[in-house]
Design a protein around this motif. Structure first.
Motif, PDB file in Angstrom:
ATOM      1  N   ARG A  62       0.839  -1.201   0.000  1.00 38.92           N
ATOM      2  CA  ARG A  62       0.000   0.000   0.000  1.00 38.92           C
ATOM      3  C   ARG A  62       0.874   1.251   0.000  1.00 38.92           C
ATOM      4  O   ARG A  62       2.000   1.234   0.466  1.00 38.92           O
ATOM      5  CB  ARG A  62      -0.893   0.022   1.237  1.00 38.92           C
ATOM      6  N   THR A  63       0.286   2.347  -0.498  1.00 31.53           N
ATOM      7  CA  THR A  63       0.951   3.644  -0.486  1.00 31.53           C
ATOM      8  C   THR A  63       0.031   4.647   0.209  1.00 31.53           C
ATOM      9  O   THR A  63      -1.075   4.299   0.630  1.00 31.53           O
ATOM     10  CB  THR A  63       1.239   4.138  -1.918  1.00 31.53           C
ATOM     11  N   ASP A  64       0.453   5.903   0.279  1.00 33.10           N
ATOM     12  CA  ASP A  64      -0.424   6.944   0.816  1.00 33.10           C
ATOM     13  C   ASP A  64      -1.535   7.311  -0.163  1.00 33.10           C
ATOM     14  O   ASP A  64      -2.352   8.178   0.118  1.00 33.10           O
ATOM     15  CB  ASP A  64       0.381   8.198   1.189  1.00 33.10           C
ATOM     16  N   GLY A  65      -1.584   6.624  -1.293  1.00 33.57           N
ATOM     17  CA  GLY A  65      -2.668   6.832  -2.249  1.00 33.57           C
ATOM     18  C   GLY A  65      -3.883   5.959  -1.959  1.00 33.57           C
ATOM     19  O   GLY A  65      -4.779   5.857  -2.794  1.00 33.57           O
ATOM     20  N   VAL A  66      -3.935   5.360  -0.769  1.00 32.16           N
ATOM     21  CA  VAL A  66      -5.047   4.465  -0.446  1.00 32.16           C
ATOM     22  C   VAL A  66      -6.391   5.188  -0.502  1.00 32.16           C
ATOM     23  O   VAL A  66      -6.493   6.368  -0.190  1.00 32.16           O
ATOM     24  CB  VAL A  66      -4.891   3.789   0.937  1.00 32.16           C
ATOM     25  N   VAL A  67      -7.389   4.423  -0.912  1.00 30.70           N
ATOM     26  CA  VAL A  67      -8.769   4.889  -0.939  1.00 30.70           C
ATOM     27  C   VAL A  67      -9.623   3.768  -0.353  1.00 30.70           C
ATOM     28  O   VAL A  67      -9.526   2.623  -0.791  1.00 30.70           O
ATOM     29  CB  VAL A  67      -9.247   5.215  -2.371  1.00 30.70           C
ATOM     30  N   VAL A  68     -10.426   4.112   0.651  1.00 34.43           N
ATOM     31  CA  VAL A  68     -11.336   3.148   1.259  1.00 34.43           C
ATOM     32  C   VAL A  68     -12.756   3.569   0.900  1.00 34.43           C
ATOM     33  O   VAL A  68     -13.149   4.710   1.161  1.00 34.43           O
ATOM     34  CB  VAL A  68     -11.166   3.097   2.794  1.00 34.43           C
ATOM     35  N   ILE A  69     -13.495   2.662   0.303  1.00 27.86           N
ATOM     36  CA  ILE A  69     -14.872   2.947  -0.084  1.00 27.86           C
ATOM     37  C   ILE A  69     -15.781   2.015   0.703  1.00 27.86           C
ATOM     38  O   ILE A  69     -15.638   0.789   0.633  1.00 27.86           O
ATOM     39  CB  ILE A  69     -15.073   2.752  -1.602  1.00 27.86           C
ATOM     40  N   SER A  70     -16.700   2.615   1.439  1.00 29.47           N
ATOM     41  CA  SER A  70     -17.682   1.860   2.206  1.00 29.47           C
ATOM     42  C   SER A  70     -19.058   2.165   1.639  1.00 29.47           C
ATOM     43  O   SER A  70     -19.433   3.328   1.531  1.00 29.47           O
ATOM     44  CB  SER A  70     -17.639   2.253   3.683  1.00 29.47           C
ATOM     45  N   VAL A  71     -19.780   1.120   1.285  1.00 25.78           N
ATOM     46  CA  VAL A  71     -21.085   1.276   0.646  1.00 25.78           C
ATOM     47  C   VAL A  71     -22.147   0.645   1.540  1.00 25.78           C
ATOM     48  O   VAL A  71     -22.058  -0.533   1.886  1.00 25.78           O
ATOM     49  CB  VAL A  71     -21.115   0.598  -0.741  1.00 25.78           C
ATOM     50  N   LEU A  88     -14.937  -0.741  -9.734  1.00 23.87           N
ATOM     51  CA  LEU A  88     -14.280   0.342  -8.996  1.00 23.87           C
ATOM     52  C   LEU A  88     -12.772   0.312  -9.196  1.00 23.87           C
ATOM     53  O   LEU A  88     -12.151   1.356  -9.436  1.00 23.87           O
ATOM     54  CB  LEU A  88     -14.620   0.254  -7.506  1.00 23.87           C
ATOM     55  N   ALA A  89     -12.176  -0.863  -9.114  1.00 27.99           N
ATOM     56  CA  ALA A  89     -10.724  -0.965  -9.296  1.00 27.99           C
ATOM     57  C   ALA A  89     -10.315  -0.485 -10.682  1.00 27.99           C
ATOM     58  O   ALA A  89      -9.364   0.290 -10.836  1.00 27.99           O
ATOM     59  CB  ALA A  89     -10.261  -2.404  -9.057  1.00 27.99           C
ATOM     60  N   GLU A  90     -11.056  -0.925 -11.687  1.00 24.57           N
ATOM     61  CA  GLU A  90     -10.735  -0.539 -13.063  1.00 24.57           C
ATOM     62  C   GLU A  90     -10.964   0.953 -13.303  1.00 24.57           C
ATOM     63  O   GLU A  90     -10.108   1.655 -13.827  1.00 24.57           O
ATOM     64  CB  GLU A  90     -11.585  -1.369 -14.027  1.00 24.57           C
ATOM     65  N   ARG A  91     -12.129   1.443 -12.916  1.00 28.05           N
ATOM     66  CA  ARG A  91     -12.500   2.830 -13.184  1.00 28.05           C
ATOM     67  C   ARG A  91     -11.612   3.811 -12.418  1.00 28.05           C
ATOM     68  O   ARG A  91     -11.204   4.833 -12.953  1.00 28.05           O
ATOM     69  CB  ARG A  91     -13.970   3.026 -12.818  1.00 28.05           C
ATOM     70  N   LEU A  92     -11.339   3.515 -11.144  1.00 33.20           N
ATOM     71  CA  LEU A  92     -10.524   4.435 -10.347  1.00 33.20           C
ATOM     72  C   LEU A  92      -9.077   4.464 -10.817  1.00 33.20           C
ATOM     73  O   LEU A  92      -8.431   5.506 -10.767  1.00 33.20           O
ATOM     74  CB  LEU A  92     -10.617   4.091  -8.869  1.00 33.20           C
ATOM     75  N   GLU A  93      -8.580   3.335 -11.283  1.00 30.85           N
ATOM     76  CA  GLU A  93      -7.220   3.347 -11.833  1.00 30.85           C
ATOM     77  C   GLU A  93      -7.184   4.153 -13.125  1.00 30.85           C
ATOM     78  O   GLU A  93      -6.304   5.000 -13.317  1.00 30.85           O
ATOM     79  CB  GLU A  93      -6.725   1.924 -12.080  1.00 30.85           C
ATOM     80  N   LEU A  94      -8.152   3.926 -13.997  1.00 33.27           N
ATOM     81  CA  LEU A  94      -8.201   4.602 -15.293  1.00 33.27           C
ATOM     82  C   LEU A  94      -8.415   6.105 -15.159  1.00 33.27           C
ATOM     83  O   LEU A  94      -7.701   6.911 -15.754  1.00 33.27           O
ATOM     84  CB  LEU A  94      -9.313   3.992 -16.148  1.00 33.27           C
ATOM     85  N   LYS A  95      -9.385   6.509 -14.354  1.00 33.63           N
ATOM     86  CA  LYS A  95      -9.770   7.916 -14.282  1.00 33.63           C
ATOM     87  C   LYS A  95      -9.027   8.722 -13.234  1.00 33.63           C
ATOM     88  O   LYS A  95      -8.893   9.934 -13.374  1.00 33.63           O
ATOM     89  CB  LYS A  95     -11.273   8.031 -14.031  1.00 33.63           C
ATOM     90  N   ALA A  96      -8.588   8.064 -12.148  1.00 34.21           N
ATOM     91  CA  ALA A  96      -8.015   8.831 -11.031  1.00 34.21           C
ATOM     92  C   ALA A  96      -6.627   8.356 -10.622  1.00 34.21           C
ATOM     93  O   ALA A  96      -6.059   8.894  -9.676  1.00 34.21           O
ATOM     94  CB  ALA A  96      -8.965   8.757  -9.828  1.00 34.21           C
ATOM     95  N   GLY A  97      -6.086   7.365 -11.316  1.00 31.58           N
ATOM     96  CA  GLY A  97      -4.745   6.891 -11.000  1.00 31.58           C
ATOM     97  C   GLY A  97      -4.631   6.159  -9.669  1.00 31.58           C
ATOM     98  O   GLY A  97      -3.535   6.039  -9.128  1.00 31.58           O
ATOM     99  N   VAL A  98      -5.752   5.649  -9.151  1.00 36.33           N
ATOM    100  CA  VAL A  98      -5.713   4.895  -7.896  1.00 36.33           C
ATOM    101  C   VAL A  98      -5.270   3.469  -8.216  1.00 36.33           C
ATOM    102  O   VAL A  98      -5.921   2.769  -8.996  1.00 36.33           O
ATOM    103  CB  VAL A  98      -7.101   4.879  -7.208  1.00 36.33           C
ATOM    104  N   ARG A  99      -4.162   3.067  -7.631  1.00 33.21           N
ATOM    105  CA  ARG A  99      -3.662   1.720  -7.847  1.00 33.21           C
ATOM    106  C   ARG A  99      -4.646   0.706  -7.245  1.00 33.21           C
ATOM    107  O   ARG A  99      -5.137   0.912  -6.143  1.00 33.21           O
ATOM    108  CB  ARG A  99      -2.299   1.539  -7.163  1.00 33.21           C
ATOM    109  N   PRO A 100      -4.932  -0.388  -7.951  1.00 33.65           N
ATOM    110  CA  PRO A 100      -5.830  -1.406  -7.389  1.00 33.65           C
ATOM    111  C   PRO A 100      -5.365  -1.921  -6.028  1.00 33.65           C
ATOM    112  O   PRO A 100      -6.186  -2.273  -5.183  1.00 33.65           O
ATOM    113  CB  PRO A 100      -5.824  -2.512  -8.444  1.00 33.65           C
TER     114      PRO A 100
END
Length: 129
Positions: A62-71, A88-100
């Motif tokens: 993990r890096t400081d680029g972590v994103v936690v999504i609670s639904v 979410l993994a695909e879209r966030l990596e593509l659009k926002a550069g969030v590593r899976p």
């Protein structure tokens, strides 16, 4: 009517945060069939070191680029939930550069009686929704 909490480490621009939130909403609409404008999101930024996500033995770095999504939602199948995780993994990596590797998602369920959208009423129970 998914209610989404997005937790991330501070340091992103407002535009980057909106890109993440928009990508999450797109997935809610496409995978969970949430209607347009059925958008309930809370984004919380945390100081570095305030989100601690170990890898549970999966070997994730993990890096400081972590994103936690609670639904919080009602009535989605296991297949829909798995499709959401992948989208979410695909879209966030593509659009926002969030590593899976930096994405953690949890989905919880509740009932119609657990919601009030305002005015002190349970709109699902009163028939307003």
């Amino acid at each position: 009517m998914p209610f989404v909490r997005i937790d991330l480490v501070e340091g992103r621009t407002l535009e980057q945060i909106h890109t993440i939130a928009d990508a999450v909403q797109e997935c809610m609409e496409e995978v969970f069939a949430a209607p347009p404008r059925d958008r309930y999101q809370v984004v919380t930024e945390h100081k570095p070191g305030r989100i601690i996500l170990e890898d549970t033995g999966l070997g994730l770095e993990r890096t400081d680029g972590v994103v936690v999504i609670s639904v919080l939602q009602q009535g989605r199948s296991a297949e829909q939930k798995q499709a959401l995780y992948a989208a979410l993994a695909e879209r966030l990596e593509l659009k926002a550069g969030v590593r899976p590797e930096d994405l953690m998602v949890n989905v919880s369920e509740n009932t119609r009686a657990d919601w009030s959208f305002g005015m002190g009423r349970a709109q699902f129970l009163t028939g307003e929704l």
